[in-house]
Write an enzyme that holds these catalytic residues in place. Structure first.
Site, short mmCIF file in Angstrom:
data_model
loop_
_atom_site.label_atom_id
_atom_site.label_comp_id
_atom_site.label_asym_id
_atom_site.label_seq_id
_atom_site.Cartn_x
_atom_site.Cartn_y
_atom_site.Cartn_z
N SER A 23 0.82 -1.23 0.00
CA SER A 23 0.00 0.00 0.00
C SER A 23 0.85 1.27 0.00
O SER A 23 0.32 2.37 0.05
CB SER A 23 -0.94 0.00 1.21
OG SER A 23 -0.20 -0.15 2.41
N ASN A 110 -2.07 -2.28 13.18
CA ASN A 110 -3.52 -2.04 13.12
C ASN A 110 -3.93 -0.77 13.85
O ASN A 110 -4.75 0.01 13.35
CB ASN A 110 -4.28 -3.25 13.68
CG ASN A 110 -4.02 -4.50 12.86
OD1 ASN A 110 -3.44 -4.42 11.78
ND2 ASN A 110 -4.44 -5.65 13.37
N THR A 155 -38.40 28.83 -9.84
CA THR A 155 -38.75 27.50 -9.33
C THR A 155 -39.11 26.70 -10.57
O THR A 155 -39.67 27.27 -11.53
CB THR A 155 -39.95 27.53 -8.35
OG1 THR A 155 -41.10 28.02 -9.05
CG2 THR A 155 -39.68 28.44 -7.15
N HIS A 156 -38.79 25.44 -10.59
CA HIS A 156 -39.00 24.59 -11.79
C HIS A 156 -38.29 25.17 -13.01
O HIS A 156 -38.71 24.93 -14.14
CB HIS A 156 -40.49 24.42 -12.11
CG HIS A 156 -41.34 24.07 -10.93
ND1 HIS A 156 -41.63 22.76 -10.59
CD2 HIS A 156 -41.92 24.85 -9.99
CE1 HIS A 156 -42.39 22.76 -9.49
NE2 HIS A 156 -42.57 24.02 -9.10
N SER A 277 -12.46 26.83 -27.93
CA SER A 277 -12.67 25.62 -28.71
C SER A 277 -11.65 25.59 -29.82
O SER A 277 -11.24 26.63 -30.33
CB SER A 277 -14.09 25.65 -29.28
OG SER A 277 -14.15 24.87 -30.47
N LYS A 283 -16.16 30.49 -28.90
CA LYS A 283 -16.51 29.83 -27.64
C LYS A 283 -15.70 30.28 -26.43
O LYS A 283 -14.51 30.56 -26.51
CB LYS A 283 -16.31 28.29 -27.79
CG LYS A 283 -17.27 27.65 -28.77
CD LYS A 283 -18.71 27.60 -28.30
CE LYS A 283 -18.97 26.54 -27.31
NZ LYS A 283 -19.02 25.19 -27.74
N ASN A 285 -15.80 28.33 -23.02
CA ASN A 285 -16.46 27.20 -22.36
C ASN A 285 -16.21 27.21 -20.85
O ASN A 285 -15.07 27.41 -20.41
CB ASN A 285 -15.96 25.88 -22.96
CG ASN A 285 -16.38 25.75 -24.42
OD1 ASN A 285 -17.44 26.23 -24.81
ND2 ASN A 285 -15.53 25.11 -25.21
N GLU A 290 -17.85 22.85 -15.30
CA GLU A 290 -18.27 21.53 -15.80
C GLU A 290 -17.47 20.42 -15.14
O GLU A 290 -18.00 19.37 -14.77
CB GLU A 290 -18.09 21.46 -17.31
CG GLU A 290 -19.08 22.32 -18.08
CD GLU A 290 -18.74 22.37 -19.56
OE1 GLU A 290 -19.38 21.66 -20.34
OE2 GLU A 290 -17.81 23.11 -19.94
N GLN A 322 -7.57 -1.67 4.07
CA GLN A 322 -6.53 -0.93 3.37
C GLN A 322 -7.13 -0.15 2.18
O GLN A 322 -6.55 0.82 1.71
CB GLN A 322 -5.46 -1.91 2.88
CG GLN A 322 -4.30 -1.29 2.16
CD GLN A 322 -3.13 -2.25 2.03
OE1 GLN A 322 -2.46 -2.54 3.02
NE2 GLN A 322 -2.90 -2.78 0.84
N LYS A 325 -8.11 4.04 2.07
CA LYS A 325 -7.29 5.24 1.85
C LYS A 325 -7.46 5.88 0.49
O LYS A 325 -7.68 7.09 0.38
CB LYS A 325 -5.82 4.93 2.11
CG LYS A 325 -5.54 4.79 3.59
CD LYS A 325 -4.22 4.14 3.87
CE LYS A 325 -4.30 3.29 5.10
NZ LYS A 325 -5.18 2.08 4.95
N1 ARG Z 1 -1.29 -1.22 5.08
C1 ARG Z 1 -2.23 -1.63 6.07
C2 ARG Z 1 -3.52 -0.83 5.93
O1 ARG Z 1 -3.52 0.13 5.26
C3 ARG Z 1 -1.66 -1.39 7.43
C4 ARG Z 1 -2.15 -2.32 8.48
C5 ARG Z 1 -1.65 -3.68 8.22
N2 ARG Z 1 -1.94 -4.59 9.26
C6 ARG Z 1 -1.86 -5.88 9.10
N3 ARG Z 1 -2.12 -6.65 10.11
N4 ARG Z 1 -1.53 -6.42 7.97
O2 ARG Z 1 -4.52 -1.20 6.46
#
Ligand code: ARG
Length: 456
Positions: A23, A110, A155-156, A277, A283, A285, A290, A322, A325
């Site tokens: 990760s 963890n 409205t609408h 454009s 144009k 834009n 958007e 994981q 993120k």
């Molecule tokens: N890279 C892991 C995550 O984002 C970190 C925690 C990993 N813990 C484990 N017991 N493998 O969640």
């Protein structure tokens, strides 16, 4: 890079699996928070006597050096590491040996990852609050500038009643104020420390969780170790706050796009925030608006991804988590990017008073005021509404607006009409008399703007 857990008990990972599992390509963003958390953890370990103060000092100094070197480019992330936690710890051990190996006492990745993510998102929430405040400042200033500029309120998407442009803009300001409120509230639940929950069950070492929480500026500690490592509500909450911000930006974008079309021409967005454009030379834009509208999709999607990742996960930590993120990082980045472009885009737009007024003159948006005029003279509102409707029908037939119909014609509908009716249906007056709290009158707008300034 070898794994923290690799040894006699666990052999090497298949290369594809290794890549799949890693990760660091995205969690390296949390290096600062990872280091901050580790410095607090080691200070606590020393304080309660698990490691020596000298070891804690060595750890802190080396971690600070790692942080500085990552920032000045002397040290680069090793993307073959399993994650940011492994990378920092292995780098630390490389530098200070045994003392570094003691850092992970009474800690697991963890609780470490849960902490890092909370600290990271706390910063993101703060940054987004500041960007919303910047946007509000621009909106307040624009609203003051355009507090007397009459336009049709819809409205609408049908012309409804006259408002002023400042009032319309301030409607969005109110939603951004609520966004800030929500972020502040959500921040309180982000800002709790899971550190010390260990892998899931806490630890037998005499740690002081309150001390690390305090060192890290967390308002509380997570009270159950299993919940501490498996809770990602704060990600979902933040993702949801961000989705709502995008909803507001997207609706606003839609209006900017409409308003800058030739069909409306209420505003012109500056050249610095529109594109041309490659084929049509005329144009301009509204790409920024958007794109903001378009990017709303991914932010909504991220919220759904997070909810879906969490659905059905047994307690406590699972590697599924994981996946939190990339989704939440993307939402934060997208919202920040949109806010950063939105504020200067609004700041540099120009409003076309004549076109807004012209649009306000069509569509009988003062028909309610005509009915109100009769109601004020004593006619029951429902009857006044009927009379007013009949007069509008006549105007449509004669291709006139209410202001153009002579008094004699009005008198055919009711003898309550008098010369002062024209004052009552004058568009500027119609707007400026709506002085009720939160109403469209410039004077009522003033109170709204005071509220927002106070709020910021
Ligand atoms: N890279 C892991 C995550 O984002 C970190 C925690 C990993 N813990 C484990 N017991 N493998 O969640």
């Amino acid at each position: 890079m070898s794994k923290l857990w690799q040894g006699d008990l666990h052999g090497a990972l298949n290369a594809i699996a290794d890549d799949f599992n890693s990760s660091i390509s995205f969690d390296h963003k949390m290096y600062k928070q990872d280091i901050e958390g580790s410095i607090a953890h080691s200070a606590m370990l020393a304080e309660v006597g698990i490691i020596s103060h000298d070891e804690a000092a060595q750890i802190a100094a080396a971690l600070k050096a790692i942080r500085a070197e990552l920032e000045n480019g002397e040290l680069v992330f090793d993307f073959s590491a399993e994650d940011i936690h492994s990378f920092v710890e292995q780098e630390l051990v490389k530098r200070i040996g045994d003392a570094g190996k003691k850092l992970h006492t009474a800690r697991s990745r963890n609780d470490q990852v849960a902490l890092d993510l909370r600290l990271y998102l706390r910063d993101e929430a703060d940054e987004i609050i500041v960007l919303l405040q910047e946007l509000l400042k621009v909106l307040v200033q624009k609203a003051e500038e355009y507090s007397e500029l009459v336009m049709p309120g819809y409205t609408h998407l049908q012309r409804a009643q006259p408002v002023n442009f400042g009032h319309h803009l301030t409607a969005y300001s109110m939603s951004f104020c609520r966004d800030i409120e929500r972020l502040r509230d959500c921040r309180r639940r982000i800002n709790r420390s899971p550190l010390g929950a260990g892998a899931l069950a806490g630890t037998g070492f005499p740690i002081d969780r309150k001390m690390t929480a305090e060192l890290l500026g967390c308002e509380e500690v997570c009270m159950n170790s299993m919940d501490a490592v498996s809770d990602r509500d704060y990600c979902v909450e933040l993702a949801s706050c961000l989705a709502l911000i995008m909803s507001h930006l997207s609706r606003f974008s839609e209006e900017l796009i409409l308003w800058s079309s030739w069909e409306f021409k209420f505003i012109t967005l500056s050249d610095s925030f529109t594109t041309g454009s490659s084929i049509m030379p005329q144009k301009k834009n509204p790409d920024m608006a958007e794109l903001t509208r378009g990017k709303t999709g991914r932010v909504y999607g991220n919220l759904m991804s997070l909810l879906t990742v969490l659905k059905g996960l047994p307690l406590a930590y699972n590697k599924d988590m994981q996946e939190d993120k990339e989704a939440i990082f993307d939402s934060c980045k997208t919202v920040k990017d949109c806010l950063k472009v939105f504020a200067p885009m609004l700041d540099s737009m120009t409003a076309h008073a004549d076109n807004m007024l012209r649009a306000a003159q069509k569509g009988f948006i003062n028909a309610t005021d005509l009915a109100d005029y009769l109601t004020a003279k004593g006619m029951p509102f429902r009857d006044a509404y009927r009379v007013s409707g009949d007069i509008v029908a006549l105007c449509i037939k004669e291709n006139k607006v209410l202001e153009e119909l002579p008094l004699e014609k009005y008198l055919e509908f009711s003898d309550m009409f008098a010369e002062d009716l024209f004052e009552a249906i004058d568009l500027v007056n119609c707007c400026s008399k709506r002085t009720s709290l939160g109403g469209a009158a410039p004077s009522a707008l003033k109170a709204q703007l005071e509220y927002i300034k106070e709020f910021i």
